[in-house]
Scaffold this motif. Sequence first.
Motif, PDB file in Angstrom:
ATOM      1  N   ALA A 164       0.832  -1.207   0.000  1.00 66.93           N
ATOM      2  CA  ALA A 164       0.000   0.000   0.000  1.00 66.93           C
ATOM      3  C   ALA A 164       0.867   1.258   0.000  1.00 66.93           C
ATOM      4  CB  ALA A 164      -0.928  -0.011   1.215  1.00 66.93           C
ATOM      5  N   VAL A 165       1.891   1.294   0.849  1.00 59.98           N
ATOM      6  CA  VAL A 165       2.751   2.476   0.920  1.00 59.98           C
ATOM      7  C   VAL A 165       3.560   2.626  -0.367  1.00 59.98           C
ATOM      8  CG1 VAL A 165       4.640   3.579   2.172  1.00 59.98           C
ATOM      9  CG2 VAL A 165       2.858   2.376   3.441  1.00 59.98           C
ATOM     10  N   ALA A 166       4.025   1.492  -0.927  1.00 64.20           N
ATOM     11  CA  ALA A 166       4.789   1.553  -2.184  1.00 64.20           C
ATOM     12  C   ALA A 166       3.931   2.102  -3.320  1.00 64.20           C
ATOM     13  CB  ALA A 166       5.326   0.173  -2.538  1.00 64.20           C
ATOM     14  N   LEU A 167       2.664   1.685  -3.396  1.00 62.00           N
ATOM     15  CA  LEU A 167       1.763   2.211  -4.422  1.00 62.00           C
ATOM     16  C   LEU A 167       1.525   3.706  -4.221  1.00 62.00           C
ATOM     17  CD1 LEU A 167      -0.884  -0.676  -4.549  1.00 62.00           C
ATOM     18  CD2 LEU A 167       0.614   0.017  -6.431  1.00 62.00           C
ATOM     19  N   ALA A 168       1.359   4.120  -2.966  1.00 62.59           N
ATOM     20  CA  ALA A 168       1.141   5.539  -2.683  1.00 62.59           C
ATOM     21  C   ALA A 168       2.361   6.368  -3.084  1.00 62.59           C
ATOM     22  CB  ALA A 168       0.828   5.730  -1.202  1.00 62.59           C
ATOM     23  N   ARG A 169       3.539   5.829  -2.883  1.00 61.89           N
ATOM     24  CA  ARG A 169       4.766   6.556  -3.225  1.00 61.89           C
ATOM     25  C   ARG A 169       5.001   6.595  -4.735  1.00 61.89           C
ATOM     26  NH1 ARG A 169       9.229   6.721   1.457  1.00 61.89           N
ATOM     27  NH2 ARG A 169       7.778   7.497   3.039  1.00 61.89           N
ATOM     28  N   GLN A 170       4.239   5.797  -5.464  1.00 63.11           N
ATOM     29  CA  GLN A 170       4.293   5.874  -6.921  1.00 63.11           C
ATOM     30  C   GLN A 170       3.239   6.836  -7.462  1.00 63.11           C
ATOM     31  OE1 GLN A 170       4.102   1.866  -8.488  1.00 63.11           O
ATOM     32  NE2 GLN A 170       5.885   1.200  -7.314  1.00 63.11           N
ATOM     33  N   GLY A 171       2.525   7.497  -6.557  1.00 65.51           N
ATOM     34  CA  GLY A 171       1.567   8.515  -6.968  1.00 65.51           C
ATOM     35  C   GLY A 171       0.111   8.118  -6.907  1.00 65.51           C
ATOM     36  N   ALA A 172      -0.192   6.893  -6.475  1.00 71.73           N
ATOM     37  CA  ALA A 172      -1.581   6.433  -6.409  1.00 71.73           C
ATOM     38  C   ALA A 172      -2.222   6.855  -5.089  1.00 71.73           C
ATOM     39  CB  ALA A 172      -1.648   4.917  -6.567  1.00 71.73           C
ATOM     40  N   SER A 173      -3.547   7.017  -5.108  1.00 74.92           N
ATOM     41  CA  SER A 173      -4.307   7.216  -3.874  1.00 74.92           C
ATOM     42  C   SER A 173      -4.736   5.834  -3.383  1.00 74.92           C
ATOM     43  CB  SER A 173      -5.526   8.101  -4.123  1.00 74.92           C
ATOM     44  OG  SER A 173      -6.317   7.588  -5.184  1.00 74.92           O
ATOM     45  N   VAL A 174      -4.405   5.519  -2.132  1.00 79.26           N
ATOM     46  CA  VAL A 174      -4.507   4.142  -1.640  1.00 79.26           C
ATOM     47  C   VAL A 174      -5.200   4.099  -0.286  1.00 79.26           C
ATOM     48  CG1 VAL A 174      -3.219   2.036  -1.084  1.00 79.26           C
ATOM     49  CG2 VAL A 174      -2.343   3.599  -2.839  1.00 79.26           C
ATOM     50  N   GLY A 175      -6.066   3.100  -0.115  1.00 78.17           N
ATOM     51  CA  GLY A 175      -6.672   2.795   1.175  1.00 78.17           C
ATOM     52  C   GLY A 175      -6.327   1.379   1.574  1.00 78.17           C
ATOM     53  N   LEU A 176      -6.319   1.121   2.877  1.00 78.31           N
ATOM     54  CA  LEU A 176      -5.992  -0.207   3.397  1.00 78.31           C
ATOM     55  C   LEU A 176      -6.967  -0.560   4.504  1.00 78.31           C
ATOM     56  CD1 LEU A 176      -4.116  -2.704   3.657  1.00 78.31           C
ATOM     57  CD2 LEU A 176      -2.665  -1.323   5.174  1.00 78.31           C
ATOM     58  N   LEU A 214     -18.241  -2.920   7.016  1.00 78.92           N
ATOM     59  CA  LEU A 214     -17.190  -1.986   7.428  1.00 78.92           C
ATOM     60  C   LEU A 214     -16.589  -1.304   6.207  1.00 78.92           C
ATOM     61  CD1 LEU A 214     -15.501  -0.780   9.697  1.00 78.92           C
ATOM     62  CD2 LEU A 214     -13.967  -2.753   9.531  1.00 78.92           C
ATOM     63  N   LEU A 215     -16.421  -2.048   5.135  1.00 75.24           N
ATOM     64  CA  LEU A 215     -15.926  -1.463   3.885  1.00 75.24           C
ATOM     65  C   LEU A 215     -16.819  -0.317   3.424  1.00 75.24           C
ATOM     66  CD1 LEU A 215     -14.858  -4.545   1.717  1.00 75.24           C
ATOM     67  CD2 LEU A 215     -13.444  -2.547   2.159  1.00 75.24           C
ATOM     68  N   TYR A 216     -18.134  -0.533   3.492  1.00 81.38           N
ATOM     69  CA  TYR A 216     -19.089   0.475   3.031  1.00 81.38           C
ATOM     70  C   TYR A 216     -19.265   1.620   4.032  1.00 81.38           C
ATOM     71  CZ  TYR A 216     -20.792  -2.238  -0.959  1.00 81.38           C
ATOM     72  OH  TYR A 216     -20.903  -2.906  -2.153  1.00 81.38           O
ATOM     73  N   SER A 217     -18.882   1.398   5.286  1.00 83.70           N
ATOM     74  CA  SER A 217     -19.131   2.399   6.323  1.00 83.70           C
ATOM     75  C   SER A 217     -18.014   3.424   6.439  1.00 83.70           C
ATOM     76  CB  SER A 217     -19.320   1.699   7.683  1.00 83.70           C
ATOM     77  OG  SER A 217     -20.425   0.824   7.640  1.00 83.70           O
ATOM     78  N   VAL A 218     -16.942   3.250   5.683  1.00 80.41           N
ATOM     79  CA  VAL A 218     -15.795   4.161   5.760  1.00 80.41           C
ATOM     80  C   VAL A 218     -15.877   5.182   4.626  1.00 80.41           C
ATOM     81  CG1 VAL A 218     -13.275   4.345   5.686  1.00 80.41           C
ATOM     82  CG2 VAL A 218     -14.355   2.394   6.833  1.00 80.41           C
ATOM     83  N   ASP A 219     -15.612   6.423   4.954  1.00 80.39           N
ATOM     84  CA  ASP A 219     -15.572   7.487   3.959  1.00 80.39           C
ATOM     85  C   ASP A 219     -14.184   7.491   3.308  1.00 80.39           C
ATOM     86  OD1 ASP A 219     -15.914   9.718   2.407  1.00 80.39           O
ATOM     87  OD2 ASP A 219     -15.965  11.151   4.080  1.00 80.39           O
ATOM     88  N   TRP A 220     -13.999   6.623   2.322  1.00 79.76           N
ATOM     89  CA  TRP A 220     -12.693   6.464   1.689  1.00 79.76           C
ATOM     90  C   TRP A 220     -12.351   7.621   0.747  1.00 79.76           C
ATOM     91  CZ3 TRP A 220      -9.833   2.863   3.852  1.00 79.76           C
ATOM     92  CH2 TRP A 220     -10.418   1.709   4.356  1.00 79.76           C
ATOM     93  N   GLY A 221     -13.365   8.330   0.264  1.00 78.05           N
ATOM     94  CA  GLY A 221     -13.112   9.303  -0.784  1.00 78.05           C
ATOM     95  C   GLY A 221     -12.822   8.570  -2.093  1.00 78.05           C
ATOM     96  N   GLU A 222     -12.129   9.226  -2.994  1.00 81.69           N
ATOM     97  CA  GLU A 222     -11.761   8.594  -4.261  1.00 81.69           C
ATOM     98  C   GLU A 222     -10.393   7.931  -4.129  1.00 81.69           C
ATOM     99  OE1 GLU A 222     -12.040  11.163  -7.616  1.00 81.69           O
ATOM    100  OE2 GLU A 222     -14.157  11.643  -7.278  1.00 81.69           O
ATOM    101  N   LEU A 223     -10.342   6.644  -4.471  1.00 83.57           N
ATOM    102  CA  LEU A 223      -9.103   5.879  -4.344  1.00 83.57           C
ATOM    103  C   LEU A 223      -8.771   5.166  -5.650  1.00 83.57           C
ATOM    104  CD1 LEU A 223      -9.508   4.116  -0.861  1.00 83.57           C
ATOM    105  CD2 LEU A 223      -8.178   6.182  -1.377  1.00 83.57           C
ATOM    106  N   ASP A 224      -7.488   5.132  -5.977  1.00 82.10           N
ATOM    107  CA  ASP A 224      -7.034   4.290  -7.084  1.00 82.10           C
ATOM    108  C   ASP A 224      -7.011   2.829  -6.668  1.00 82.10           C
ATOM    109  OD1 ASP A 224      -6.506   6.410  -8.950  1.00 82.10           O
ATOM    110  OD2 ASP A 224      -4.722   6.903  -7.769  1.00 82.10           O
ATOM    111  N   TYR A 225      -6.627   2.582  -5.401  1.00 82.56           N
ATOM    112  CA  TYR A 225      -6.541   1.217  -4.881  1.00 82.56           C
ATOM    113  C   TYR A 225      -7.090   1.168  -3.462  1.00 82.56           C
ATOM    114  CZ  TYR A 225      -3.174   0.371  -8.664  1.00 82.56           C
ATOM    115  OH  TYR A 225      -2.571   0.261  -9.883  1.00 82.56           O
TER     116      TYR A 225
END
Length: 327
Positions: free
Chosen positions: A50-62, A142-153
């Motif tokens: 997740a952190v590696a993807l974020a450091r490549q410029g993606a918006s990521v949730g875990l 729980l997945l649906y109850s979180v305000d993730w915003g817009e995420l690439d992953y």
Amino acid sequence: METDSSSLEMNSLQLHKRARRARIENIRTLLVVGSGKGGVGKSTVSVNLAVALARQGASVGLLDGDAYGPSIPMMLGVRKKKAGQGSEVTLPLAHRGKLAPEQMLKPLLRYGIKIMSVGFFIGEEQAVAPMPDVLGAFIRQLLYSVDWGELDYLIVDLPPGNGEPQATLCRELQLDGALLVTTPQDIARIDTSKALAMFRDVDVPVLGVVQNMDGFLCPHCGERVEIFPRSREARAQLDDLLLLGSIPLDPAAAESGDRGQPVVVSKPESPVTTAFICIAKQVTTIIETNRTTAARQAPAENQEEAPVNQEEAETVKGDIFNNERED
């Protein structure tokens, strides 16, 4: 009248494949990280990927999908030592349908990724024991109850095994891919092969396998030593799977996790970090290739298989179960 077990298994499999799977709003790619075996490093892989993807410029949730033993909070430095009580452990999970914005949970931001875990609401030594038959619905909601915003992953770190919440997530959500984690010895590879079969049976694309703890790197001389015995038994399906990367066993990586710092942050030049960066790049390439291929399919086929939202998925699921009863 006796029920034939093979018929029940076939009906269950057909139900998985017939159900129209839902998409989570604003989530471009939904991935799961799993393995049939515990202790192989799924959470370590999930966090660092997740952190590696974020450091490549993606918006990521875990999302930490392990309600019994959540590891993500400690690995990302969000520790709650005091046991949760009363309203502290009340989650908006009983509500069906879309939540109002003010009802949704806010994820925490760590190292550029948005994270959510049951471990945020309970003490790190406090036990939580949802019934197995509701565990899948618990994690799904729980997945649906979180305000993730817009995420690439959005990455879901699954618990060990092939039961729940795996079964519910595979049946009801449109998963874009699964990553399997194993270690070199056969006792781990056997269970990883079972996980591979489970995902393929329900038409979830398996992107590849990560071989974790693959040799030990001496912190003094850098020499590589094989700690675990390598499997000598061929496992056709697992051996044919794309090897996304091999992660060496490095004491610094384990120490970083205990301190709440992913190794890709604390040791950016280490061989372990290099391996995770390569895995992240491969995952990105595979996902984009799969998406391009799917876009070339006939419009009619795409329309027939179009994913639906949560409320529509609940309706379709109910219709399927009603039809099964009538049969």
